[in-house]
Scaffold this motif. Structure first.
Motif, PDB file in Angstrom:
ATOM      1  N   PHE A  84       0.812  -1.207   0.000  1.00  0.00           N
ATOM      2  CA  PHE A  84       0.000   0.000   0.000  1.00  0.00           C
ATOM      3  C   PHE A  84       0.855   1.271   0.000  1.00  0.00           C
ATOM      4  N   SER A  85       2.165   1.125  -0.099  1.00  0.00           N
ATOM      5  CA  SER A  85       3.123   2.243  -0.060  1.00  0.00           C
ATOM      6  C   SER A  85       2.967   3.074   1.207  1.00  0.00           C
ATOM      7  N   ARG A  86       2.676   2.399   2.316  1.00  0.00           N
ATOM      8  CA  ARG A  86       2.531   3.109   3.585  1.00  0.00           C
ATOM      9  C   ARG A  86       3.896   3.494   4.144  1.00  0.00           C
ATOM     10  N   ASP A  87       3.945   4.661   4.753  1.00  0.00           N
ATOM     11  CA  ASP A  87       5.165   5.094   5.430  1.00  0.00           C
ATOM     12  C   ASP A  87       5.280   4.367   6.768  1.00  0.00           C
ATOM     13  N   ARG A  88       6.504   3.969   7.089  1.00  0.00           N
ATOM     14  CA  ARG A  88       6.769   3.248   8.332  1.00  0.00           C
ATOM     15  C   ARG A  88       7.963   3.901   9.020  1.00  0.00           C
ATOM     16  N   LEU A  89       7.751   4.333  10.246  1.00  0.00           N
ATOM     17  CA  LEU A  89       8.813   4.917  11.053  1.00  0.00           C
ATOM     18  C   LEU A  89       9.321   3.856  12.017  1.00  0.00           C
ATOM     19  N   THR A  90      10.637   3.606  11.978  1.00  0.00           N
ATOM     20  CA  THR A  90      11.249   2.691  12.933  1.00  0.00           C
ATOM     21  C   THR A  90      11.945   3.534  13.992  1.00  0.00           C
ATOM     22  N   VAL A  91      11.587   3.297  15.246  1.00  0.00           N
ATOM     23  CA  VAL A  91      12.177   4.027  16.366  1.00  0.00           C
ATOM     24  C   VAL A  91      13.016   3.040  17.163  1.00  0.00           C
ATOM     25  N   THR A  92      14.275   3.400  17.414  1.00  0.00           N
ATOM     26  CA  THR A  92      15.167   2.566  18.213  1.00  0.00           C
ATOM     27  C   THR A  92      15.586   3.372  19.438  1.00  0.00           C
ATOM     28  N   ALA A  93      15.370   2.781  20.603  1.00  0.00           N
ATOM     29  CA  ALA A  93      15.683   3.469  21.857  1.00  0.00           C
ATOM     30  C   ALA A  93      16.634   2.629  22.695  1.00  0.00           C
ATOM     31  N   THR A  94      17.682   3.267  23.211  1.00  0.00           N
ATOM     32  CA  THR A  94      18.631   2.620  24.111  1.00  0.00           C
ATOM     33  C   THR A  94      18.538   3.309  25.471  1.00  0.00           C
ATOM     34  N   ASN A  95      18.234   2.515  26.490  1.00  0.00           N
ATOM     35  CA  ASN A  95      18.036   3.053  27.826  1.00  0.00           C
ATOM     36  C   ASN A  95      19.342   2.990  28.619  1.00  0.00           C
ATOM     37  N   GLY A  96      19.882   4.149  28.936  1.00  0.00           N
ATOM     38  CA  GLY A  96      21.108   4.221  29.726  1.00  0.00           C
ATOM     39  C   GLY A  96      20.839   4.435  31.206  1.00  0.00           C
ATOM     40  N   ASN A  97      19.587   4.351  31.614  1.00  0.00           N
ATOM     41  CA  ASN A  97      19.213   4.571  33.011  1.00  0.00           C
ATOM     42  C   ASN A  97      19.239   3.279  33.809  1.00  0.00           C
ATOM     43  N   ALA A  98      19.085   3.409  35.134  1.00  0.00           N
ATOM     44  CA  ALA A  98      19.021   2.247  36.015  1.00  0.00           C
ATOM     45  C   ALA A  98      17.587   1.742  36.196  1.00  0.00           C
ATOM     46  N   VAL A  99      16.621   2.466  35.640  1.00  0.00           N
ATOM     47  CA  VAL A  99      15.214   2.050  35.706  1.00  0.00           C
ATOM     48  C   VAL A  99      14.652   1.998  34.290  1.00  0.00           C
ATOM     49  N   ARG A 100      13.588   1.201  34.123  1.00  0.00           N
ATOM     50  CA  ARG A 100      13.033   1.098  32.781  1.00  0.00           C
ATOM     51  C   ARG A 100      12.396   2.415  32.364  1.00  0.00           C
ATOM     52  N   ALA A 101      12.372   2.648  31.045  1.00  0.00           N
ATOM     53  CA  ALA A 101      11.896   3.920  30.508  1.00  0.00           C
ATOM     54  C   ALA A 101      10.791   3.682  29.488  1.00  0.00           C
ATOM     55  N   TYR A 102       9.843   4.604  29.448  1.00  0.00           N
ATOM     56  CA  TYR A 102       8.731   4.565  28.504  1.00  0.00           C
ATOM     57  C   TYR A 102       9.095   5.450  27.316  1.00  0.00           C
ATOM     58  N   VAL A 103       8.978   4.906  26.113  1.00  0.00           N
ATOM     59  CA  VAL A 103       9.287   5.653  24.893  1.00  0.00           C
ATOM     60  C   VAL A 103       8.069   5.574  23.991  1.00  0.00           C
ATOM     61  N   SER A 104       7.620   6.728  23.489  1.00  0.00           N
ATOM     62  CA  SER A 104       6.462   6.748  22.602  1.00  0.00           C
ATOM     63  C   SER A 104       6.756   7.578  21.368  1.00  0.00           C
ATOM     64  N   ALA A 105       6.027   7.287  20.298  1.00  0.00           N
ATOM     65  CA  ALA A 105       6.167   8.049  19.046  1.00  0.00           C
ATOM     66  C   ALA A 105       4.794   8.174  18.414  1.00  0.00           C
ATOM     67  N   LYS A 106       4.557   9.311  17.773  1.00  0.00           N
ATOM     68  CA  LYS A 106       3.293   9.516  17.059  1.00  0.00           C
ATOM     69  C   LYS A 106       3.538  10.429  15.875  1.00  0.00           C
ATOM     70  N   ALA A 107       2.619  10.374  14.920  1.00  0.00           N
ATOM     71  CA  ALA A 107       2.705  11.207  13.736  1.00  0.00           C
ATOM     72  C   ALA A 107       1.343  11.299  13.074  1.00  0.00           C
ATOM     73  N   SER A 108       1.158  12.318  12.266  1.00  0.00           N
ATOM     74  CA  SER A 108      -0.049  12.443  11.466  1.00  0.00           C
ATOM     75  C   SER A 108       0.236  11.927  10.072  1.00  0.00           C
ATOM     76  N   CYS A 109      -0.805  11.399   9.431  1.00  0.00           N
ATOM     77  CA  CYS A 109      -0.664  10.813   8.098  1.00  0.00           C
ATOM     78  C   CYS A 109      -1.742  11.393   7.176  1.00  0.00           C
ATOM     79  N   THR A 110      -1.477  11.365   5.875  1.00  0.00           N
ATOM     80  CA  THR A 110      -2.429  11.880   4.897  1.00  0.00           C
ATOM     81  C   THR A 110      -2.381  11.024   3.645  1.00  0.00           C
ATOM     82  N   SER A 111      -3.380  11.222   2.797  1.00  0.00           N
ATOM     83  CA  SER A 111      -3.415  10.425   1.553  1.00  0.00           C
ATOM     84  C   SER A 111      -2.771  11.168   0.408  1.00  0.00           C
TER      85      SER A 111
END
Length: 111
Positions: A84-111
């Protein structure tokens, strides 16, 4: 049905007036894409944010990635990821902290 009647009336009025009419294109479909993960301490995780098939193009100016301090984030945008020629964003996160971290991503799309 109503749309066809209105379009026909506009075209008829243009012909009577001796001009030509150009029909306006249908409005673009819009949508949104989002995803999130928890990243454990010292770990690296990747996740995808993908546009829906009815609005396959990601608006790059609307991409937003949220992560806490100490989390390194990289992104990669594939603009032709599937049939469908959809755009796909790949997000890679590396956590350097001593506790787990929440990572989120969002975007708007159009035709």
């Amino acid at each position: 049905m109503i749309k066809n009647i209105v379009t026909g009336a506009v075209l008829a009025a243009a012909v009577v007036a001796g001009g030509t009419a150009v029909a306006a294109p249908a409005s673009a479909q819009t949508g949104s894409a989002a995803n999130a993960v928890w990243v454990e301490p010292g770990a690296t995780r990747s996740f995808l944010v993908m546009c829906p098939s009815y609005a396959p193009t990601m608006l790059t100016g609307t991409i937003s990635v949220t992560a806490g301090t100490g989390v390194a984030v990289t992104t990669s945008l594939d603009t032709d990821s599937d049939a469908f020629s959809r755009d796909r964003l790949t997000v890679t996160a590396t956590n350097g902290n001593a506790v787990r971290a929440y990572v989120s991503a969002k975007a708007s799309c159009t035709s």
